[in-house]
Design a protein around this motif. Structure first.
Motif, PDB file in Angstrom:
ATOM      1  N   GLN A  50       4.414  19.664   1.755  1.00 19.18           N
ATOM      2  CA  GLN A  50       4.452  20.856   2.675  1.00 19.18           C
ATOM      3  C   GLN A  50       3.598  22.068   2.117  1.00 19.18           C
ATOM      4  OE1 GLN A  50       6.274  21.570   5.701  1.00 19.18           O
ATOM      5  NE2 GLN A  50       5.381  23.591   5.737  1.00 19.18           N
ATOM      6  N   VAL A  51       2.710  22.749   2.844  1.00 14.24           N
ATOM      7  CA  VAL A  51       2.158  24.036   2.388  1.00 14.24           C
ATOM      8  C   VAL A  51       2.652  25.100   3.496  1.00 14.24           C
ATOM      9  CG1 VAL A  51      -0.178  24.855   2.641  1.00 14.24           C
ATOM     10  CG2 VAL A  51       0.134  22.497   1.927  1.00 14.24           C
ATOM     11  N   THR A  52       3.001  26.070   2.859  1.00 16.17           N
ATOM     12  CA  THR A  52       3.493  27.127   3.526  1.00 16.17           C
ATOM     13  C   THR A  52       2.716  28.458   2.936  1.00 16.17           C
ATOM     14  OG1 THR A  52       5.515  26.331   3.507  1.00 16.17           O
ATOM     15  CG2 THR A  52       5.691  28.481   3.670  1.00 16.17           C
ATOM     16  N   VAL A  53       2.345  29.229   3.987  1.00 15.63           N
ATOM     17  CA  VAL A  53       1.365  30.333   3.672  1.00 15.63           C
ATOM     18  C   VAL A  53       1.961  31.746   4.367  1.00 15.63           C
ATOM     19  CG1 VAL A  53      -0.915  31.199   4.036  1.00 15.63           C
ATOM     20  CG2 VAL A  53      -0.581  28.914   3.999  1.00 15.63           C
ATOM     21  N   SER A  54       2.385  32.610   3.502  1.00 18.69           N
ATOM     22  CA  SER A  54       3.226  33.807   4.107  1.00 18.69           C
ATOM     23  C   SER A  54       2.043  34.812   4.251  1.00 18.69           C
ATOM     24  CB  SER A  54       4.076  34.030   3.165  1.00 18.69           C
ATOM     25  OG  SER A  54       3.457  34.386   2.010  1.00 18.69           O
ATOM     26  N   SER A  55       2.264  35.653   5.033  1.00 21.88           N
ATOM     27  CA  SER A  55       1.522  36.976   5.367  1.00 21.88           C
ATOM     28  C   SER A  55       1.584  37.943   4.465  1.00 21.88           C
ATOM     29  CB  SER A  55       1.649  37.244   6.872  1.00 21.88           C
ATOM     30  OG  SER A  55       2.868  37.549   7.335  1.00 21.88           O
ATOM     31  N   VAL A  80       1.020  -1.190   0.068  1.00 19.41           N
ATOM     32  CA  VAL A  80      -0.301  -0.151   0.109  1.00 19.41           C
ATOM     33  C   VAL A  80       1.026   1.312   0.091  1.00 19.41           C
ATOM     34  CG1 VAL A  80      -1.580   1.115   1.311  1.00 19.41           C
ATOM     35  CG2 VAL A  80      -1.773  -1.137   1.226  1.00 19.41           C
ATOM     36  N   GLN A  81       0.575   2.145  -0.869  1.00 14.00           N
ATOM     37  CA  GLN A  81       1.230   3.529  -0.715  1.00 14.00           C
ATOM     38  C   GLN A  81       0.239   4.564  -0.973  1.00 14.00           C
ATOM     39  OE1 GLN A  81       4.133   3.147  -4.160  1.00 14.00           O
ATOM     40  NE2 GLN A  81       5.797   3.548  -2.686  1.00 14.00           N
ATOM     41  N   LEU A  82       0.377   5.765  -0.136  1.00 13.54           N
ATOM     42  CA  LEU A  82      -0.308   7.042  -0.301  1.00 13.54           C
ATOM     43  C   LEU A  82       0.801   7.992  -0.855  1.00 13.54           C
ATOM     44  CD1 LEU A  82      -2.436   6.704   2.921  1.00 13.54           C
ATOM     45  CD2 LEU A  82      -3.037   6.000   0.655  1.00 13.54           C
ATOM     46  N   VAL A  83       0.401   8.590  -2.030  1.00 14.10           N
ATOM     47  CA  VAL A  83       1.388   9.593  -2.261  1.00 14.10           C
ATOM     48  C   VAL A  83       0.594  10.887  -2.465  1.00 14.10           C
ATOM     49  CG1 VAL A  83       2.800  10.425  -4.195  1.00 14.10           C
ATOM     50  CG2 VAL A  83       2.865   8.043  -3.782  1.00 14.10           C
ATOM     51  N   GLU A  84       1.067  12.039  -1.680  1.00 18.57           N
ATOM     52  CA  GLU A  84       0.613  13.122  -1.867  1.00 18.57           C
ATOM     53  C   GLU A  84       1.143  14.277  -2.705  1.00 18.57           C
ATOM     54  OE1 GLU A  84       0.799  12.243   2.805  1.00 18.57           O
ATOM     55  OE2 GLU A  84       1.764  11.976   0.965  1.00 18.57           O
ATOM     56  N   SER A  85       0.457  15.169  -3.191  1.00 20.73           N
ATOM     57  CA  SER A  85       1.001  16.246  -4.200  1.00 20.73           C
ATOM     58  C   SER A  85       0.139  17.505  -4.030  1.00 20.73           C
ATOM     59  CB  SER A  85       1.009  15.652  -5.682  1.00 20.73           C
ATOM     60  OG  SER A  85      -0.322  15.510  -5.868  1.00 20.73           O
ATOM     61  N   GLY A  86       0.531  18.739  -4.600  1.00 19.97           N
ATOM     62  CA  GLY A  86      -0.136  19.636  -4.599  1.00 19.97           C
ATOM     63  C   GLY A  86       0.205  20.891  -3.670  1.00 19.97           C
ATOM     64  N   GLY A  87       1.094  20.499  -2.538  1.00 20.82           N
ATOM     65  CA  GLY A  87       1.648  21.539  -1.649  1.00 20.82           C
ATOM     66  C   GLY A  87       2.376  22.508  -2.239  1.00 20.82           C
ATOM     67  N   GLY A  88       2.625  23.426  -1.486  1.00 23.77           N
ATOM     68  CA  GLY A  88       3.396  24.613  -2.165  1.00 23.77           C
ATOM     69  C   GLY A  88       3.635  25.791  -1.213  1.00 23.77           C
ATOM     70  N   SER A  89       3.674  26.938  -2.013  1.00 24.85           N
ATOM     71  CA  SER A  89       3.815  28.164  -1.142  1.00 24.85           C
ATOM     72  C   SER A  89       2.661  29.174  -1.791  1.00 24.85           C
ATOM     73  CB  SER A  89       5.172  28.849  -1.216  1.00 24.85           C
ATOM     74  OG  SER A  89       6.256  28.106  -0.289  1.00 24.85           O
ATOM     75  N   THR A  90       2.199  30.032  -0.900  1.00 27.62           N
ATOM     76  CA  THR A  90       1.158  30.843  -1.129  1.00 27.62           C
ATOM     77  C   THR A  90       1.044  31.939  -0.293  1.00 27.62           C
ATOM     78  OG1 THR A  90      -0.968  31.151  -2.049  1.00 27.62           O
ATOM     79  CG2 THR A  90      -0.822  29.737  -0.267  1.00 27.62           C
ATOM     80  N   GLN A  91       0.342  32.931  -0.791  1.00 30.25           N
ATOM     81  CA  GLN A  91       0.222  34.258   0.141  1.00 30.25           C
ATOM     82  C   GLN A  91      -1.106  33.990   0.936  1.00 30.25           C
ATOM     83  OE1 GLN A  91       0.619  37.745  -2.147  1.00 30.25           O
ATOM     84  NE2 GLN A  91       2.804  37.837  -1.415  1.00 30.25           N
TER      85      GLN A  91
END
Length: 120
Positions: free
Chosen positions: A115-120, A2-13
């Motif tokens: 990883q999801v990174t949200v900047s102010s 069994v494998q679970l592969v995430e995608s779609g993370g990134g950086s946004t404001q």
């Protein structure tokens, strides 16, 4: 295997949107309860959302109204649509799947995270 592969993370404001995907292989994960979790640096892992066999979703209060969980049985995939993102949403996001049709908080399989990174 069994494998679970995430995608779609990134950086946004702050105020932006991201859509996370989790594709499963090795078994029909979407037939069972699946969920999204996140862990920020220095904090414990917390549940964000879950969806059971029947499509009943549960969303944590911290993201309710901003995040939506969904799944595509044909693609054996789980999604997390994240809108109106806030800096406090910054974290590693994990996909998890179970062997139960209802979501009881127990998960058998975990992805590596995105990883999801949200900047102010």
């Amino acid at each position: 295997q069994v494998q679970l592969v995430e995608s779609g993370g990134g950086s946004t404001q702050a105020g932006g949107s991201l859509r996370l995907s989790c594709t499963a292989s090795g078994y029909t994960a979407t037939f069972y309860c699946m969920g999204w979790f996140r862990q920020a640096p220095g904090k414990e892992r917390e549940g964000v959302a879950s969806i059971d066999t029947f499509g009943t979703a549960n969303i944590d209060d911290s993201v309710k109204g901003r995040f939506t969980i969904s799944k595509d049985n044909a693609k054996n995939s789980l999604y997390l649509q994240m809108n109106s993102l806030k800096p406090e949403d910054t974290a590693m996001y994990y996909c998890a799947s179970s062997r139960g049709r209802y979501c009881t908080g127990t998960y058998s399989y975990w992805g590596q995270g995105t990883q999801v990174t949200v900047s102010s």
